[in-house]
Design an enzyme around this catalytic site. Structure first.
Site, mmCIF file in Angstrom:
data_model
loop_
_atom_site.group_PDB
_atom_site.id
_atom_site.type_symbol
_atom_site.label_atom_id
_atom_site.label_comp_id
_atom_site.label_asym_id
_atom_site.label_seq_id
_atom_site.Cartn_x
_atom_site.Cartn_y
_atom_site.Cartn_z
ATOM 1 N N CYS A 66 0.708 -0.774 0.343
ATOM 2 C CA CYS A 66 0.003 0.296 0.331
ATOM 3 C C CYS A 66 1.005 1.313 0.042
ATOM 4 C CB CYS A 66 -0.859 -0.261 0.989
ATOM 5 S SG CYS A 66 -1.779 1.410 1.435
ATOM 6 N N ASP A 67 0.782 1.823 -0.615
ATOM 7 C CA ASP A 67 0.821 3.337 -1.216
ATOM 8 C C ASP A 67 0.024 4.170 -0.535
ATOM 9 O OD1 ASP A 67 1.783 5.886 -1.740
ATOM 10 O OD2 ASP A 67 2.269 5.340 -4.108
ATOM 11 N N VAL A 68 0.859 5.228 0.885
ATOM 12 C CA VAL A 68 -0.218 5.950 1.766
ATOM 13 C C VAL A 68 -0.824 7.003 0.724
ATOM 14 C CG1 VAL A 68 0.939 4.282 3.631
ATOM 15 C CG2 VAL A 68 1.679 7.313 2.931
ATOM 16 N N SER A 142 9.789 14.011 14.182
ATOM 17 C CA SER A 142 11.852 14.077 14.750
ATOM 18 C C SER A 142 11.563 14.792 14.965
ATOM 19 C CB SER A 142 11.717 14.104 12.628
ATOM 20 O OG SER A 142 13.349 14.304 13.300
ATOM 21 N N TYR A 155 11.989 18.396 4.382
ATOM 22 C CA TYR A 155 11.166 17.119 5.046
ATOM 23 C C TYR A 155 11.590 17.485 6.721
ATOM 24 C CZ TYR A 155 12.203 13.140 8.778
ATOM 25 O OH TYR A 155 12.822 12.385 9.336
ATOM 26 N N LYS A 159 7.450 17.297 9.184
ATOM 27 C CA LYS A 159 7.903 16.860 10.900
ATOM 28 C C LYS A 159 6.740 17.492 11.678
ATOM 29 C CE LYS A 159 9.100 12.848 9.584
ATOM 30 N NZ LYS A 159 7.549 11.301 9.915
HETATM 31 N N1 LIG Z 1 16.228 6.819 11.372
HETATM 32 C C1 LIG Z 1 15.759 7.862 12.194
HETATM 33 O O1 LIG Z 1 16.757 8.715 12.847
HETATM 34 C C2 LIG Z 1 14.434 8.863 12.126
HETATM 35 C C3 LIG Z 1 14.305 10.277 12.930
HETATM 36 C C4 LIG Z 1 13.336 10.551 13.549
HETATM 37 C C5 LIG Z 1 12.768 10.617 12.875
HETATM 38 N N2 LIG Z 1 12.597 9.317 12.097
HETATM 39 C C6 LIG Z 1 10.691 8.951 11.220
HETATM 40 O O2 LIG Z 1 10.973 7.846 11.824
HETATM 41 C C7 LIG Z 1 9.588 6.482 10.660
HETATM 42 C C8 LIG Z 1 10.834 5.670 10.231
HETATM 43 O O3 LIG Z 1 11.376 5.596 9.946
HETATM 44 P P1 LIG Z 1 12.442 4.809 9.436
HETATM 45 O O4 LIG Z 1 13.796 5.110 10.303
HETATM 46 O O5 LIG Z 1 12.725 3.393 9.733
HETATM 47 O O6 LIG Z 1 12.521 4.647 8.160
HETATM 48 P P2 LIG Z 1 12.937 2.960 6.957
HETATM 49 O O7 LIG Z 1 13.205 4.243 5.910
HETATM 50 O O8 LIG Z 1 13.918 2.548 7.758
HETATM 51 O O9 LIG Z 1 11.205 3.115 7.371
HETATM 52 C C9 LIG Z 1 10.600 3.558 6.668
HETATM 53 C C10 LIG Z 1 9.552 2.560 5.922
HETATM 54 O O10 LIG Z 1 8.531 3.539 4.842
HETATM 55 C C11 LIG Z 1 8.234 3.247 4.158
HETATM 56 N N3 LIG Z 1 7.188 4.079 2.792
HETATM 57 C C12 LIG Z 1 8.134 5.554 2.404
HETATM 58 N N4 LIG Z 1 7.273 5.244 1.055
HETATM 59 C C13 LIG Z 1 6.152 4.811 1.200
HETATM 60 C C14 LIG Z 1 4.954 5.343 0.898
HETATM 61 N N5 LIG Z 1 4.215 6.292 -0.189
HETATM 62 N N6 LIG Z 1 3.108 4.197 1.415
HETATM 63 C C15 LIG Z 1 3.463 3.063 2.224
HETATM 64 N N7 LIG Z 1 5.540 3.203 2.614
HETATM 65 C C16 LIG Z 1 5.838 3.778 2.334
HETATM 66 C C17 LIG Z 1 9.598 2.969 3.052
HETATM 67 O O11 LIG Z 1 9.416 1.426 2.296
HETATM 68 C C18 LIG Z 1 10.566 2.329 4.476
HETATM 69 O O12 LIG Z 1 9.885 0.611 4.725
HETATM 70 C C19 LIG Z 1 9.703 7.742 10.133
HETATM 71 O O13 LIG Z 1 8.314 8.546 10.211
HETATM 72 C C20 LIG Z 1 10.725 8.611 10.231
HETATM 73 O O14 LIG Z 1 10.542 10.162 9.691
HETATM 74 C C21 LIG Z 1 13.188 8.252 11.418
HETATM 75 C C1 LIG Z 2 25.462 22.154 -0.447
HETATM 76 C C2 LIG Z 2 25.699 20.393 0.031
HETATM 77 C C3 LIG Z 2 24.466 19.713 -0.434
HETATM 78 C C4 LIG Z 2 24.415 18.266 0.319
HETATM 79 C C5 LIG Z 2 23.085 17.014 -0.762
HETATM 80 C C6 LIG Z 2 23.455 16.391 0.832
HETATM 81 O O1 LIG Z 2 23.563 15.473 0.366
HETATM 82 C C7 LIG Z 2 22.139 16.341 0.525
HETATM 83 C C8 LIG Z 2 21.277 15.002 1.070
HETATM 84 C C9 LIG Z 2 19.963 15.291 0.686
HETATM 85 C C10 LIG Z 2 19.128 14.441 1.828
HETATM 86 C C11 LIG Z 2 19.391 13.643 2.805
HETATM 87 C C12 LIG Z 2 18.872 13.075 4.038
HETATM 88 C C13 LIG Z 2 19.007 12.622 5.046
HETATM 89 C C14 LIG Z 2 19.182 12.622 6.166
HETATM 90 C C15 LIG Z 2 19.428 12.117 7.374
HETATM 91 O O2 LIG Z 2 20.838 11.526 7.418
HETATM 92 C C16 LIG Z 2 19.214 12.462 8.296
HETATM 93 O O3 LIG Z 2 19.604 13.558 9.252
HETATM 94 C C17 LIG Z 2 17.625 12.353 7.976
HETATM 95 C C18 LIG Z 2 16.744 12.864 9.752
HETATM 96 C C19 LIG Z 2 15.729 11.628 9.830
HETATM 97 C C20 LIG Z 2 15.485 12.429 11.101
HETATM 98 O O4 LIG Z 2 16.284 12.989 12.732
HETATM 99 O O5 LIG Z 2 14.388 12.724 11.447
#
Ligand SMILES: NC(=O)c1ccc[n+]([C@@H]2O[C@H](COP(=O)([O-])OP(=O)(O)OC[C@H]3O[C@@H](n4cnc5c(N)ncnc54)[C@H](O)[C@@H]3O)[C@@H](O)[C@H]2O)c1
Ligand SMILES: CCCCC[C@H](O)/C=C/C=C\C=C\C=C\[C@@H](O)[C@@H](O)CCCC(=O)O
Length: 268
Positions: A66-68, A142, A155, A159
């Site tokens: 399922c795509d949310v 987050s 992003y 959040k």
């Molecule tokens: N990992 C971190 O550091 C971190 C930090 C803060 C918050 N979060 C939040 O925690 C939650 C879980 O993240 P995670 O770290 O487990 O990431 P993850 O990428 O391991 O898991 C996310 C899952 O969501 C699924 N997904 C993406 N698009 C989708 C869609 N359109 N429909 C259905 N499923 C979809 C992906 O396939 C994946 O399985 C997220 O809401 C993320 O923003 C994560």
């Molecule tokens: C001028 C610099 C350009 C660099 C481009 C850059 O590498 C682009 C990155 C794009 C997205 C990367 C996202 C990754 C993020 C994760 O490491 C993490 O910080 C996400 C945090 C999730 C959370 O805390 O909710």
């Protein structure tokens, strides 16, 4: 009596991997009657479903592709669970994607719109004043909701929007009427594929990361246990931080105070 997962019917979005998959496993280990997990990733979903059915039996876990962001798919998925199990007790909205601002539409669609659609569907099914049994909806936000890092403004805004939406909805829909708790958890960096899209230490070293005080991302297990603790005790409309492998911290008063200050400005 305090909340337990015993006999609960649970739905987790983004449940094929990362924190969502950890939650699916933990709900089943804690004796949930059934856990449905929704994800776009068919391969990871099918693999996890096999693992869970071997461990817990064929009826306890179901992967639904399922795509949310697709309201029809999401509606079908909720309907499947309800038709089969006649009730829904817990929904965790964990599906999300991260990227730079070139991915803005996808992040808004998945992280915010997907969470909103799923929350409203869950509420309409679970609310006691419309024939449901009550329950809990947990929206995964987050630390980025409070302070963004370089390249993550969209992003982080999604959040922040999840946090505000959840709290506003909880205000709008009184728990005393719906018996559905709407709760936000703000996670710190956690060791999943999403985090490793960019190296955490580089992000922290650049001085913009909210995670700069933490040397290591927390374990998935800490995020999962924190979310379960939150479900056990949180009030509707509350906000919790789960970070650095610490126990869940209730920051509801901080969030409410910041909005009280902002809403005072609007009284002009
Ligand atoms: N990992 C971190 O550091 C971190 C930090 C803060 C918050 N979060 C939040 O925690 C939650 C879980 O993240 P995670 O770290 O487990 O990431 P993850 O990428 O391991 O898991 C996310 C899952 O969501 C699924 N997904 C993406 N698009 C989708 C869609 N359109 N429909 C259905 N499923 C979809 C992906 O396939 C994946 O399985 C997220 O809401 C993320 O923003 C994560
Ligand atoms: C001028 C610099 C350009 C660099 C481009 C850059 O590498 C682009 C990155 C794009 C997205 C990367 C996202 C990754 C993020 C994760 O490491 C993490 O910080 C996400 C945090 C999730 C959370 O805390 O909710």
């Amino acid at each position: 009596m305090s909340w337990t997962a015993d006999e609960k019917v649970v739905l987790v979005t983004g449940g094929a991997a990362g924190i969502g998959a950890g939650l699916v496993r933990e709900f089943l280990a804690k004796n949930a009657r059934h856990v449905a997990f929704l994800d776009v990733s068919e391969k990871e979903g099918a693999t996890l479903e096999r693992e869970l059915r071997n461990k817990f039996g064929a009826l306890r876990a179901k992967f639904i592709k399922c795509d949310v962001t697709d309201e029809i798919q999401l509606g079908d998925a909720f309907r499947q669970v309800l038709d089969k199990h006649r009730k829904l007790d817990v929904v965790v909205n964990s599906a999300a994607v991260v990227g730079d601002n070139s991915l803005c539409k996808t992040m808004i669609d998945v992280n915010f719109c997907g969470t909103v659609t799923s929350t409203l569907k869950a509420l309409s099914i679970m609310r006691a004043d419309a024939g449901g049994c009550g329950g809990a909806i947990i929206n995964v936000s987050s630390l980025q909701a409070f302070k963004s890092s370089t390249c993550l403004s969209v992003y982080s805004a999604t959040k922040g929007a999840v946090l505000q939406f959840s709290n506003f909805l909880a205000d709008e829909e009184s728990y005393s009427t719906t018996k559905v708790r709407i709760i936000t958890v703000c996670l710190g960096p956690t060791d999943t594929a999403l985090l490793h899209k960019r190296n955490l230490n580089n992000s922290a070293k650049d001085g913009h990361g909210v995670s700069s005080r933490a040397s290591e991302p927390q374990r998935v297990e800490s995020a999962v246990n924190g979310i379960i603790e939150v479900i056990q005790q949180a009030e509707s409309g509350s906000t919790w931080i789960i970070a650095n492998n610490n126990i869940a911290r209730d920051v509801t008063m901080n969030v409410r105070e910041s909005f009280r200050i902002l809403s005072d400005i609007t009284d002009v």
